[in-house]
Design a protein around this motif. Structure first.
Motif, PDB file in Angstrom:
ATOM      1  N   ALA A   1       3.890   1.081   8.930  1.00 26.28           N
ATOM      2  CA  ALA A   1       4.510   0.948   7.601  1.00 26.28           C
ATOM      3  C   ALA A   1       5.329   2.188   7.225  1.00 26.28           C
ATOM      4  CB  ALA A   1       3.488   0.638   6.512  1.00 26.28           C
TER       5      ALA A   1
ATOM      6  N   ASN B   1      -2.993   2.566   1.410  1.00 21.86           N
ATOM      7  CA  ASN B   1      -3.287   1.835   0.165  1.00 21.86           C
ATOM      8  C   ASN B   1      -3.373   0.328   0.403  1.00 21.86           C
ATOM      9  OD1 ASN B   1      -0.540   2.707   0.682  1.00 21.86           O
ATOM     10  ND2 ASN B   1       0.081   1.522  -1.089  1.00 21.86           N
ATOM     11  N   HIS B   2      -2.864  -0.164   1.533  1.00 23.08           N
ATOM     12  CA  HIS B   2      -2.984  -1.589   1.875  1.00 23.08           C
ATOM     13  C   HIS B   2      -3.951  -1.765   3.055  1.00 23.08           C
ATOM     14  CE1 HIS B   2       0.437  -2.480  -0.699  1.00 23.08           C
ATOM     15  NE2 HIS B   2       1.146  -1.564  -0.071  1.00 23.08           N
TER      16      HIS B   2
ATOM     17  N   THR C   1       6.514   3.799   4.756  1.00 21.45           N
ATOM     18  CA  THR C   1       6.374   3.943   3.297  1.00 21.45           C
ATOM     19  C   THR C   1       7.181   5.146   2.792  1.00 21.45           C
ATOM     20  OG1 THR C   1       4.474   5.374   3.610  1.00 21.45           O
ATOM     21  CG2 THR C   1       4.022   3.029   3.388  1.00 21.45           C
ATOM     22  N   SER C   2       7.421   5.159   1.494  1.00 21.21           N
ATOM     23  CA  SER C   2       8.055   6.334   0.875  1.00 21.21           C
ATOM     24  C   SER C   2       7.146   7.542   1.062  1.00 21.21           C
ATOM     25  CB  SER C   2       8.240   6.125  -0.626  1.00 21.21           C
ATOM     26  OG  SER C   2       8.587   4.814  -0.927  1.00 21.21           O
ATOM     27  N   LYS C   3       5.839   7.281   0.880  1.00 18.84           N
ATOM     28  CA  LYS C   3       4.848   8.361   0.978  1.00 18.84           C
ATOM     29  C   LYS C   3       4.928   9.085   2.326  1.00 18.84           C
ATOM     30  CE  LYS C   3       1.384   5.450   0.239  1.00 18.84           C
ATOM     31  NZ  LYS C   3       2.037   4.234  -0.236  1.00 18.84           N
TER      32      LYS C   3
ATOM     33  N   HIS D   1      -2.105   1.489  -4.810  1.00 20.99           N
ATOM     34  CA  HIS D   1      -1.406   2.716  -4.396  1.00 20.99           C
ATOM     35  C   HIS D   1      -2.375   3.876  -4.175  1.00 20.99           C
ATOM     36  CE1 HIS D   1       2.691   1.311  -4.405  1.00 20.99           C
ATOM     37  NE2 HIS D   1       2.340   0.553  -5.430  1.00 20.99           N
TER      38      HIS D   1
ATOM     39  N   LYS E   1      14.908  -1.782   6.503  1.00 20.22           N
ATOM     40  CA  LYS E   1      14.509  -0.511   7.132  1.00 20.22           C
ATOM     41  C   LYS E   1      14.567  -0.609   8.661  1.00 20.22           C
ATOM     42  CE  LYS E   1      11.340   0.710   3.351  1.00 20.22           C
ATOM     43  NZ  LYS E   1       9.960   1.033   2.937  1.00 20.22           N
TER      44      LYS E   1
ATOM     45  N   ILE F   1      -4.106  -4.804   5.868  1.00 17.93           N
ATOM     46  CA  ILE F   1      -3.518  -4.486   7.176  1.00 17.93           C
ATOM     47  C   ILE F   1      -4.569  -4.549   8.287  1.00 17.93           C
ATOM     48  CG2 ILE F   1      -2.460  -2.614   8.514  1.00 17.93           C
ATOM     49  CD1 ILE F   1      -0.872  -1.902   5.938  1.00 17.93           C
TER      50      ILE F   1
ATOM     51  N   PHE G   1      13.151  -0.546  -1.178  1.00 14.99           N
ATOM     52  CA  PHE G   1      11.776  -0.931  -1.509  1.00 14.99           C
ATOM     53  C   PHE G   1      11.752  -2.244  -2.275  1.00 14.99           C
ATOM     54  CE2 PHE G   1       7.889  -1.212  -3.889  1.00 14.99           C
ATOM     55  CZ  PHE G   1       6.935  -0.811  -2.979  1.00 14.99           C
TER      56      PHE G   1
ATOM     57  N   LYS H   1      -5.056  -8.105   9.084  1.00 17.21           N
ATOM     58  CA  LYS H   1      -3.885  -8.668   9.777  1.00 17.21           C
ATOM     59  C   LYS H   1      -3.822  -8.215  11.232  1.00 17.21           C
ATOM     60  CE  LYS H   1       0.242  -7.416   8.166  1.00 17.21           C
ATOM     61  NZ  LYS H   1       1.320  -7.259   7.196  1.00 17.21           N
TER      62      LYS H   1
ATOM     63  N   ASP I   1       7.562  -1.730  10.649  1.00 16.15           N
ATOM     64  CA  ASP I   1       7.663  -2.070   9.219  1.00 16.15           C
ATOM     65  C   ASP I   1       8.198  -3.485   9.038  1.00 16.15           C
ATOM     66  OD1 ASP I   1       7.639  -0.384   6.420  1.00 16.15           O
ATOM     67  OD2 ASP I   1       9.044  -2.065   6.366  1.00 16.15           O
ATOM     68  N   THR I   2       7.740  -4.126   7.969  1.00 14.00           N
ATOM     69  CA  THR I   2       8.110  -5.527   7.717  1.00 14.00           C
ATOM     70  C   THR I   2       9.405  -5.673   6.902  1.00 14.00           C
ATOM     71  OG1 THR I   2       6.675  -5.421   5.774  1.00 14.00           O
ATOM     72  CG2 THR I   2       5.733  -6.416   7.755  1.00 14.00           C
ATOM     73  N   THR I   3       9.978  -4.571   6.411  1.00 14.98           N
ATOM     74  CA  THR I   3      11.170  -4.671   5.550  1.00 14.98           C
ATOM     75  C   THR I   3      12.446  -4.738   6.398  1.00 14.98           C
ATOM     76  OG1 THR I   3       9.997  -3.169   4.073  1.00 14.98           O
ATOM     77  CG2 THR I   3      12.301  -3.635   3.534  1.00 14.98           C
TER      78      THR I   3
HETATM   79  P1  TYD Z   1       3.718   0.932  -0.002  1.00 12.66           P
HETATM   80  O1  TYD Z   1       2.452   1.642   0.256  1.00 12.66           O
HETATM   81  O2  TYD Z   1       3.780   0.048  -1.171  1.00 12.66           O
HETATM   82  O3  TYD Z   1       4.920   1.965   0.040  1.00 12.66           O
HETATM   83  P2  TYD Z   1       5.444   3.197  -0.781  1.00 12.66           P
HETATM   84  O4  TYD Z   1       4.799   4.455  -0.281  1.00 12.66           O
HETATM   85  O5  TYD Z   1       6.897   3.122  -0.383  1.00 12.66           O
HETATM   86  O6  TYD Z   1       5.165   2.945  -2.219  1.00 12.66           O
HETATM   87  O7  TYD Z   1       4.090   0.087   1.305  1.00 12.66           O
HETATM   88  C1  TYD Z   1       5.315  -0.593   1.405  1.00 12.66           C
HETATM   89  C2  TYD Z   1       5.909  -0.407   2.792  1.00 12.66           C
HETATM   90  O8  TYD Z   1       4.961  -0.745   3.776  1.00 12.66           O
HETATM   91  C3  TYD Z   1       7.097  -1.329   3.028  1.00 12.66           C
HETATM   92  O9  TYD Z   1       8.065  -0.603   3.777  1.00 12.66           O
HETATM   93  C4  TYD Z   1       6.528  -2.470   3.866  1.00 12.66           C
HETATM   94  C5  TYD Z   1       5.446  -1.778   4.624  1.00 12.66           C
HETATM   95  N1  TYD Z   1       4.336  -2.658   5.023  1.00 12.66           N
HETATM   96  C6  TYD Z   1       4.249  -3.125   6.340  1.00 12.66           C
HETATM   97  O10 TYD Z   1       5.109  -2.806   7.179  1.00 12.66           O
HETATM   98  N2  TYD Z   1       3.218  -3.957   6.668  1.00 12.66           N
HETATM   99  C7  TYD Z   1       2.270  -4.341   5.780  1.00 12.66           C
HETATM  100  O11 TYD Z   1       1.347  -5.083   6.146  1.00 12.66           O
HETATM  101  C8  TYD Z   1       2.351  -3.841   4.427  1.00 12.66           C
HETATM  102  C9  TYD Z   1       1.319  -4.227   3.418  1.00 12.66           C
HETATM  103  C10 TYD Z   1       3.399  -2.996   4.101  1.00 12.66           C
END
Ligand code: TYD
Length: 407
Positions: free
Chosen positions: A316, A377-378, A318-320, A246, A345, A382, A69, A385, A340-342
């Motif tokens: 995305a 949460n984003h 996410t951890s969630k 969040h 991952k 998103i 993360f 985008k 996912d953009t990371t």
């Molecule tokens: P976030 O909600 O902060 O995650 P967490 O539940 O882990 O706290 O989101 C972060 C993850 O989402 C991270 O893996 C990158 C991904 N992501 C995308 O793939 N595209 C996007 O436009 C955004 C904002 C996040």
């Protein structure tokens, strides 16, 4: 029965999510047989009103040199942390000549970078070496360490007492909260401000956003539970601020008792928590029923779409999403992949359910009929985008506060 980490009272769990993997452990196929699972149950302490996981994996299983993360992945979060820093500078540090700011869980320096220039002195304390390295490469002072009383003593010896102690999405990760507060008590200069923000229990209850519970989020805080935990170390809440981040967070401000004025907002927000039922056990039974409804509705919808020949991709990793996917038993049979953009991952598989994670670019020119938004949460960022997706007739699937399709 389990014992509350804050006040030692015995309590029963109100929800059992079943076996859960490490939420950020995106893994390769060869590691599937060795994957680590723990039993994820959450409970409510009737005495100090803390909501917490009964069991949590060891810290080094979650936070290590390959932590996936990176805070700096969202542009809006960078703006958010700049505002957080400005708030602290203007309201708590403006009368200090050379204020010293310590942040724990400072990750890649997304907040700390706002304190990098004089008159501020800064130090980040971050246990995951790979993300701390990114901060160091930006020229930020960051040490690779878990924060506790020993770390606080080292910091005071090397730099003096802190005027501000900051944390974002970090305090709720730490099961030994008392050790942290002990460290804070040693670290702070008289009248120094402790300010941290975490996902807020009130919003989780309002939205049934149970996916805020995962291995790292051992606590879901409220003003009541934070007051109880810090009061044991001579601190009091002096302010609190609801935030949109969040999916609904709260920023808590504390100082040594009697050292700073207490904002009337504290009393008002405490009363709102009472009105919301956060102190009543039956609230958590109702919450569990809401979780089961979301779990069943989402699974039903995905099975139906699959039968109708529609493609669904997760948006995305996410951890969630680890909680949601494992609790509901949603795997690659129902979701083609997660975009996912990371980079860390990408090319890996989601924890537990093993859905492939692919680069966000994979979606371009190859949109499915449905995108399931894990990073709700984003949402604003998103949706903007991915405007083309909706223009082409694509539909977003949301699951908070209930399962619905955005046409
Ligand atoms: P976030 O909600 O902060 O995650 P967490 O539940 O882990 O706290 O989101 C972060 C993850 O989402 C991270 O893996 C990158 C991904 N992501 C995308 O793939 N595209 C996007 O436009 C955004 C904002 C996040």
């Amino acid at each position: 029965m389990a014992k509350c980490r804050i006040c030692q009272t015995e309590y029963q769990p109100f929800i059992d999510f079943g076996p859960m993997p490490i939420s950020n452990n995106f893994l390769s196929e060869k590691d599937f047989p060795r994957e680590y699972f723990f039993s994820m149950k959450a409970g409510f302490c009737h005495s100090c009103s803390m909501v917490q996981l009964l069991e949590q994996p060891a810290a080094d299983v979650m936070f290590h040199d390959n932590y996936t993360f990176f805070s700096g992945t969202s542009r809006l979060m960078a703006e958010h942390f700049k505002k957080f820093a400005d708030d602290i500078k203007q309201n708590y540090l403006s009368d200090k000549a050379s204020p010293f700011v310590v942040e724990i869980g400072s990750n890649d320096g997304i907040m700390l970078q706002n304190f990098a220039e004089a008159p501020y002195r800064h130090l980040g304390v971050e246990p995951s070496a790979n993300v701390a390295r990114v901060a160091q490469e930006k020229g930020l002072n960051s040490i690779v360490r878990f924060f506790n009383l020993d770390t606080a003593k080292e910091i005071v010896t090397a730099h003096g007492h802190a005027d501000a102690f900051l944390a974002a999405n970090c305090m709720c990760h730490i099961p030994t909260l008392h050790d942290i507060i002990e460290g804070i008590a040693h670290l702070m200069a008289p009248g120094g401000v402790v300010a941290f923000e975490d996902p807020y229990l009130g919003e989780v209850i309002r939205n049934t956003s149970f996916d805020q519970l995962y291995d790292e989020h051992v606590f879901l805080f409220s003003l009541h539970s934070i007051s109880a935990a810090f009061a044991q170390h001579g601190f009091e809440l002096i302010d609190a601020k609801p935030l949109e981040t969040h999916g609904g967070s709260m920023r808590y401000y504390l100082s040594q008792k009697g050292k700073r004025p207490v904002s009337p907002r504290v009393k008002q927000l405490l009363q709102e928590e009472v009105n919301l039922g956060l102190l009543l056990p039956e609230t958590y039974d109702k919450f569990r029923l809401g979780c089961e409804q979301i779990r069943d509705d989402l699974k039903y919808l995905l099975i139906k779409l699959k039968r109708d020949g529609k493609r669904v991709v997760g948006y995305a990793a996410t951890s969630k999403s680890t909680t949601l996917l494992n609790y509901a038993g949603i795997g690659p049979d129902l979701i083609d992949f997660i975009s996912d953009t990371t980079p860390l991952k990408q090319g890996k598989f989601s924890p537990g359910m093993h859905i492939p994670v692919l680069a966000a670019e994979t979606l371009q020119g190859n949109y499915p009929e449905y995108l399931l938004l894990f990073a709700y949460n984003h949402q604003k960022e998103i949706f903007a985008k991915e405007a083309q997706f909706a223009k082409d007739g694509g539909k977003w699937i949301m699951f908070v506060p209930n399962v619905h399709v955005v046409e």
